[in-house]
Design a protein around this motif. Structure first.
Motif, mmCIF file in Angstrom:
data_model
loop_
_atom_site.group_PDB
_atom_site.id
_atom_site.type_symbol
_atom_site.label_atom_id
_atom_site.label_comp_id
_atom_site.label_asym_id
_atom_site.label_seq_id
_atom_site.Cartn_x
_atom_site.Cartn_y
_atom_site.Cartn_z
ATOM 1 N N ALA A 45 58.787 17.318 0.911
ATOM 2 C CA ALA A 45 60.074 17.940 1.242
ATOM 3 C C ALA A 45 59.862 19.300 1.908
ATOM 4 O O ALA A 45 60.518 19.624 2.906
ATOM 5 N N ARG A 46 58.936 20.077 1.399
ATOM 6 C CA ARG A 46 58.655 21.396 1.992
ATOM 7 C C ARG A 46 58.043 21.263 3.380
ATOM 8 O O ARG A 46 58.394 22.004 4.300
ATOM 9 N N ALA A 47 57.104 20.337 3.531
ATOM 10 C CA ALA A 47 56.472 20.136 4.842
ATOM 11 C C ALA A 47 57.515 19.715 5.878
ATOM 12 O O ALA A 47 57.466 20.155 7.030
ATOM 13 N N LEU A 48 58.457 18.881 5.468
ATOM 14 C CA LEU A 48 59.510 18.443 6.392
ATOM 15 C C LEU A 48 60.441 19.583 6.768
ATOM 16 O O LEU A 48 60.947 19.635 7.886
ATOM 17 N N ALA A 49 60.669 20.502 5.852
ATOM 18 C CA ALA A 49 61.597 21.611 6.099
ATOM 19 C C ALA A 49 60.930 22.817 6.747
ATOM 20 O O ALA A 49 61.605 23.641 7.356
ATOM 21 N N ASP A 50 59.609 22.916 6.639
ATOM 22 C CA ASP A 50 58.874 24.103 7.095
ATOM 23 C C ASP A 50 58.518 23.988 8.574
ATOM 24 O O ASP A 50 57.716 23.133 8.969
ATOM 25 N N GLU A 51 59.092 24.839 9.385
ATOM 26 C CA GLU A 51 58.797 24.839 10.822
ATOM 27 C C GLU A 51 57.340 25.207 11.114
ATOM 28 O O GLU A 51 56.811 24.898 12.175
ATOM 29 N N GLU A 52 56.687 25.887 10.190
ATOM 30 C CA GLU A 52 55.288 26.280 10.381
ATOM 31 C C GLU A 52 54.326 25.118 10.140
ATOM 32 O O GLU A 52 53.185 25.147 10.593
ATOM 33 N N PHE A 53 54.758 24.097 9.387
ATOM 34 C CA PHE A 53 53.896 22.950 9.112
ATOM 35 C C PHE A 53 53.995 21.999 10.297
ATOM 36 O O PHE A 53 54.994 21.325 10.490
ATOM 37 N N GLY A 54 52.940 21.963 11.090
ATOM 38 C CA GLY A 54 52.948 21.154 12.297
ATOM 39 C C GLY A 54 51.683 20.345 12.437
ATOM 40 O O GLY A 54 50.890 20.222 11.495
ATOM 41 N N PRO A 55 51.466 19.810 13.617
ATOM 42 C CA PRO A 55 50.302 18.959 13.857
ATOM 43 C C PRO A 55 48.958 19.615 13.529
ATOM 44 O O PRO A 55 48.068 18.948 13.006
ATOM 45 N N ALA A 56 48.808 20.892 13.809
ATOM 46 C CA ALA A 56 47.520 21.553 13.531
ATOM 47 C C ALA A 56 47.236 21.595 12.035
ATOM 48 O O ALA A 56 46.106 21.339 11.600
ATOM 49 N N GLU A 57 48.251 21.913 11.240
ATOM 50 C CA GLU A 57 48.081 21.965 9.783
ATOM 51 C C GLU A 57 47.783 20.570 9.235
ATOM 52 O O GLU A 57 46.911 20.401 8.391
ATOM 53 N N TYR A 58 48.497 19.572 9.720
ATOM 54 C CA TYR A 58 48.268 18.209 9.240
ATOM 55 C C TYR A 58 46.870 17.735 9.634
ATOM 56 O O TYR A 58 46.169 17.111 8.826
ATOM 57 N N GLU A 59 46.443 18.050 10.842
ATOM 58 C CA GLU A 59 45.099 17.667 11.277
ATOM 59 C C GLU A 59 44.028 18.356 10.434
ATOM 60 O O GLU A 59 43.001 17.757 10.110
ATOM 61 N N ARG A 60 44.277 19.600 10.052
ATOM 62 C CA ARG A 60 43.332 20.312 9.190
ATOM 63 C C ARG A 60 43.135 19.561 7.870
ATOM 64 O O ARG A 60 42.027 19.475 7.344
ATOM 65 N N LEU A 61 44.198 18.973 7.357
ATOM 66 C CA LEU A 61 44.126 18.262 6.085
ATOM 67 C C LEU A 61 43.567 16.853 6.206
ATOM 68 O O LEU A 61 42.919 16.359 5.281
ATOM 69 N N THR A 62 43.822 16.188 7.336
ATOM 70 C CA THR A 62 43.536 14.754 7.421
ATOM 71 C C THR A 62 42.598 14.324 8.544
ATOM 72 O O THR A 62 42.155 13.179 8.555
ATOM 73 N N ASP A 63 42.366 15.181 9.519
ATOM 74 C CA ASP A 63 41.623 14.834 10.737
ATOM 75 C C ASP A 63 42.384 13.844 11.619
ATOM 76 O O ASP A 63 41.790 13.200 12.480
ATOM 77 N N ILE A 64 43.683 13.713 11.417
ATOM 78 C CA ILE A 64 44.519 12.853 12.249
ATOM 79 C C ILE A 64 45.383 13.732 13.133
ATOM 80 O O ILE A 64 46.076 14.623 12.648
ATOM 81 N N GLU A 65 45.331 13.465 14.441
ATOM 82 C CA GLU A 65 46.103 14.243 15.415
ATOM 83 C C GLU A 65 47.472 13.622 15.649
ATOM 84 O O GLU A 65 47.593 12.401 15.767
ATOM 85 N N PHE A 66 48.466 14.484 15.729
ATOM 86 C CA PHE A 66 49.805 14.088 16.148
ATOM 87 C C PHE A 66 50.114 14.820 17.439
ATOM 88 O O PHE A 66 49.761 15.992 17.584
ATOM 89 N N PRO A 67 50.788 14.171 18.387
ATOM 90 C CA PRO A 67 51.016 14.798 19.688
ATOM 91 C C PRO A 67 52.002 15.968 19.645
ATOM 92 O O PRO A 67 51.926 16.864 20.471
ATOM 93 N N ASP A 68 52.921 15.951 18.669
ATOM 94 C CA ASP A 68 53.919 17.015 18.594
ATOM 95 C C ASP A 68 54.572 17.028 17.211
ATOM 96 O O ASP A 68 54.377 16.119 16.403
ATOM 97 N N ARG A 69 55.310 18.060 16.953
ATOM 98 C CA ARG A 69 55.962 18.248 15.655
ATOM 99 C C ARG A 69 56.955 17.134 15.356
ATOM 100 O O ARG A 69 57.064 16.686 14.219
ATOM 101 N N GLU A 70 57.697 16.672 16.357
ATOM 102 C CA GLU A 70 58.703 15.639 16.149
ATOM 103 C C GLU A 70 58.063 14.326 15.680
ATOM 104 O O GLU A 70 58.577 13.663 14.775
ATOM 105 N N THR A 71 56.957 13.955 16.285
ATOM 106 C CA THR A 71 56.259 12.735 15.887
ATOM 107 C C THR A 71 55.719 12.870 14.467
ATOM 108 O O THR A 71 55.831 11.944 13.664
ATOM 109 N N LEU A 72 55.148 14.022 14.156
ATOM 110 C CA LEU A 72 54.654 14.272 12.804
ATOM 111 C C LEU A 72 55.803 14.228 11.807
ATOM 112 O O LEU A 72 55.700 13.606 10.751
#
Length: 95
Positions: A45-72
């Motif tokens: 819920a926080r990740a979905l609401a947090d504008e700072e949580f984006g593809p770079a942060e998710y990739e840091r955690l998982t090594d999976i790239e997302f092309p943009d915030r909307e897709t993530l």
């Protein structure tokens, strides 16, 4: 970000495990104690609401790239719905 949410994402949504959509993820999560499950739910819920949580942060955690915030965000919402709202299928990350 809660350490339990990060641990769940790193452990179960990483480059290897994240593409396994065989249906084990929801029962695995629900097998943890209630406080862990709630921490993961709140983390999503926080990740979905947090504008700072984006593809770079998710990739840091998982090594999976997302092309943009909307897709993530779409993926995270679908994962939340799968884990907590009984959506029928686990979403697949890009790739």
């Amino acid at each position: 970000m809660d350490e339990r949410f990060e641990r769940f994402v790193k452990g179960y949504l990483n480059m290897v495990e994240g593409y396994d959509t065989s249906g084990y993820l929801r029962p695995t999560l629900m097998g943890f104690n209630d406080s862990f499950v709630e921490a993961v739910r709140m983390g999503f819920a926080r990740a979905l609401a947090d504008e700072e949580f984006g593809p770079a942060e998710y990739e840091r955690l998982t090594d999976i790239e997302f092309p943009d915030r909307e897709t993530l965000r779409s993926y995270l919402q679908a994962m939340y719905d799968y884990l907590f709202n009984e959506a029928p299928e686990q979403p697949m990350p890009p790739g």
